[in-house]
Design a protein around this motif. Structure first.
Motif, PDB file in Angstrom:
ATOM      1  N   LEU A 235       0.826  -1.202   0.000  1.00  0.00           N
ATOM      2  CA  LEU A 235       0.000   0.000   0.000  1.00  0.00           C
ATOM      3  C   LEU A 235       0.867   1.262   0.000  1.00  0.00           C
ATOM      4  O   LEU A 235       0.511   2.271  -0.601  1.00  0.00           O
ATOM      5  CB  LEU A 235      -0.929  -0.012   1.211  1.00  0.00           C
ATOM      6  N   PHE A 236       2.024   1.184   0.666  1.00  0.00           N
ATOM      7  CA  PHE A 236       2.919   2.328   0.775  1.00  0.00           C
ATOM      8  C   PHE A 236       4.145   2.138  -0.116  1.00  0.00           C
ATOM      9  O   PHE A 236       4.709   1.044  -0.191  1.00  0.00           O
ATOM     10  CB  PHE A 236       3.375   2.526   2.217  1.00  0.00           C
ATOM     11  N   LYS A 237       4.536   3.204  -0.781  1.00  0.00           N
ATOM     12  CA  LYS A 237       5.753   3.186  -1.589  1.00  0.00           C
ATOM     13  C   LYS A 237       6.974   3.179  -0.667  1.00  0.00           C
ATOM     14  O   LYS A 237       6.943   3.713   0.441  1.00  0.00           O
ATOM     15  CB  LYS A 237       5.804   4.412  -2.492  1.00  0.00           C
ATOM     16  N   TYR A 238       8.046   2.558  -1.167  1.00  0.00           N
ATOM     17  CA  TYR A 238       9.295   2.509  -0.408  1.00  0.00           C
ATOM     18  C   TYR A 238      10.395   3.185  -1.213  1.00  0.00           C
ATOM     19  O   TYR A 238      10.557   2.931  -2.407  1.00  0.00           O
ATOM     20  CB  TYR A 238       9.702   1.070  -0.102  1.00  0.00           C
ATOM     21  N   GLN A 239      11.129   4.064  -0.558  1.00  0.00           N
ATOM     22  CA  GLN A 239      12.304   4.685  -1.164  1.00  0.00           C
ATOM     23  C   GLN A 239      13.334   4.848  -0.065  1.00  0.00           C
ATOM     24  O   GLN A 239      13.073   5.507   0.952  1.00  0.00           O
ATOM     25  CB  GLN A 239      11.944   6.034  -1.788  1.00  0.00           C
ATOM     26  N   GLU A 240      14.474   4.231  -0.241  1.00  0.00           N
ATOM     27  CA  GLU A 240      15.486   4.196   0.808  1.00  0.00           C
ATOM     28  C   GLU A 240      15.862   5.598   1.267  1.00  0.00           C
ATOM     29  O   GLU A 240      16.100   6.494   0.461  1.00  0.00           O
ATOM     30  CB  GLU A 240      16.734   3.460   0.294  1.00  0.00           C
ATOM     31  N   ASN A 241      15.882   5.761   2.589  1.00  0.00           N
ATOM     32  CA  ASN A 241      16.212   7.023   3.254  1.00  0.00           C
ATOM     33  C   ASN A 241      15.205   8.138   2.978  1.00  0.00           C
ATOM     34  O   ASN A 241      15.454   9.292   3.324  1.00  0.00           O
ATOM     35  CB  ASN A 241      17.614   7.511   2.854  1.00  0.00           C
ATOM     36  N   VAL A 242      14.077   7.811   2.343  1.00  0.00           N
ATOM     37  CA  VAL A 242      13.041   8.808   2.084  1.00  0.00           C
ATOM     38  C   VAL A 242      11.692   8.332   2.637  1.00  0.00           C
ATOM     39  O   VAL A 242      11.109   8.971   3.498  1.00  0.00           O
ATOM     40  CB  VAL A 242      12.913   9.098   0.568  1.00  0.00           C
ATOM     41  N   TRP A 243      11.201   7.210   2.112  1.00  0.00           N
ATOM     42  CA  TRP A 243       9.906   6.663   2.535  1.00  0.00           C
ATOM     43  C   TRP A 243      10.104   5.247   3.054  1.00  0.00           C
ATOM     44  O   TRP A 243      10.533   4.362   2.328  1.00  0.00           O
ATOM     45  CB  TRP A 243       8.923   6.621   1.364  1.00  0.00           C
TER      46      TRP A 243
END
Length: 242
Positions: free
Chosen positions: A215-223
């Motif tokens: 459901l949630f986006k993942y971005q290293e060191n951001v999200w």
């Protein structure tokens, strides 16, 4: 066609009986019904989120079970292949909310400050569909749905999404509490999909849905937000004794 004439006086009546038997009984009703070739009906439902069940090694968000729920409204279409098997298509709209819960000392990422946070919830509105193979457990059931198991999957477009947080406020000296609402949240996906199953009898069913997509986006060191519960268990009911 047969004709019956009753002799008598001038006031006697002539009774005419007529009956046409269709070659196929399906011709009479368009083969439409719960145990016919095709059928459809509306339905309503509700479900509750079950936390801490996931197929991935991921952060998960605790929620308050009974106040984290979904409402469903839709229309279900059946295409019976034979007495045992049927294909089923659902068109559905839903609203859900996930009321969040934290353990003391929780340091997970959150889009607003947790200082003074009294309560917070995500909420979503979805439109989508499902496709299932239905196994009818009572072939000799008359013209009704009977007892069945349906296995398949679903997909949704998330057309509304938000996060509402309430604070024991020192933001304003004119109020004891304040509320902050986020809309069009960038780190939430626009689509979701997963597996679903139903066990039903006549005009009601118990269902489970398990979301495979994130459901949630993942971005290293951001999200790196904890995922909301993937599993929903609930109940559906249909109008009338079908």
């Amino acid at each position: 066609m047969g004709v019956l004439s009753v002799p008598g006086n001038a006031f006697a009546q002539t009774i005419i009986l007529k009956q046409t038997v269709p070659n196929e009984l399906g011709d009479e009703d368009g083969d439409f019904g719960p145990n016919k070739k095709k059928f459809n009906h509306p339905y309503l439902g509700f479900g509750f989120e079950i936390p801490n069940i996931t197929h991935l090694d991921e952060l998960t968000q605790n929620v308050k079970p009974f106040s984290s729920f979904s409402f469903y409204s839709g229309n279900r279409t059946y295409r019976n292949f034979n007495k045992i098997l049927a294909g089923v298509f659902d068109y559905e709209m839903s609203f859900s909310q996930s009321r969040l819960s934290w353990k003391e000392g929780d340091t997970s990422q959150f889009p607003v400050t947790k200082n003074g946070l009294e309560k917070s919830k995500y909420w979503f509105a979805r439109i989508g569909g499902g496709l299932h193979l239905q196994i009818n457990l009572k072939p000799k059931r008359g013209n009704q749905l009977g007892t069945y198991i349906a296995l398949g999957g679903y997909g949704n477009f998330i057309f509304m999404k938000g996060l509402t947080s309430k604070y024991e406020s020192n933001v304003s000296s004119y109020a004891d509490r304040s509320k902050l609402t986020l809309r069009k949240i960038k780190y939430i996906e626009n689509w979701d999909y997963g597996f679903s199953a139903r066990f039903g009898r006549t005009n009601s069913a118990i269902f489970v849905k398990y979301r495979m997509s994130n459901l949630f986006k993942y971005q290293e060191n951001v999200w790196n937000f904890p995922e909301l519960p993937r599993l929903v268990v609930g109940f559906q009911f249909f109008p009338g004794n079908i």
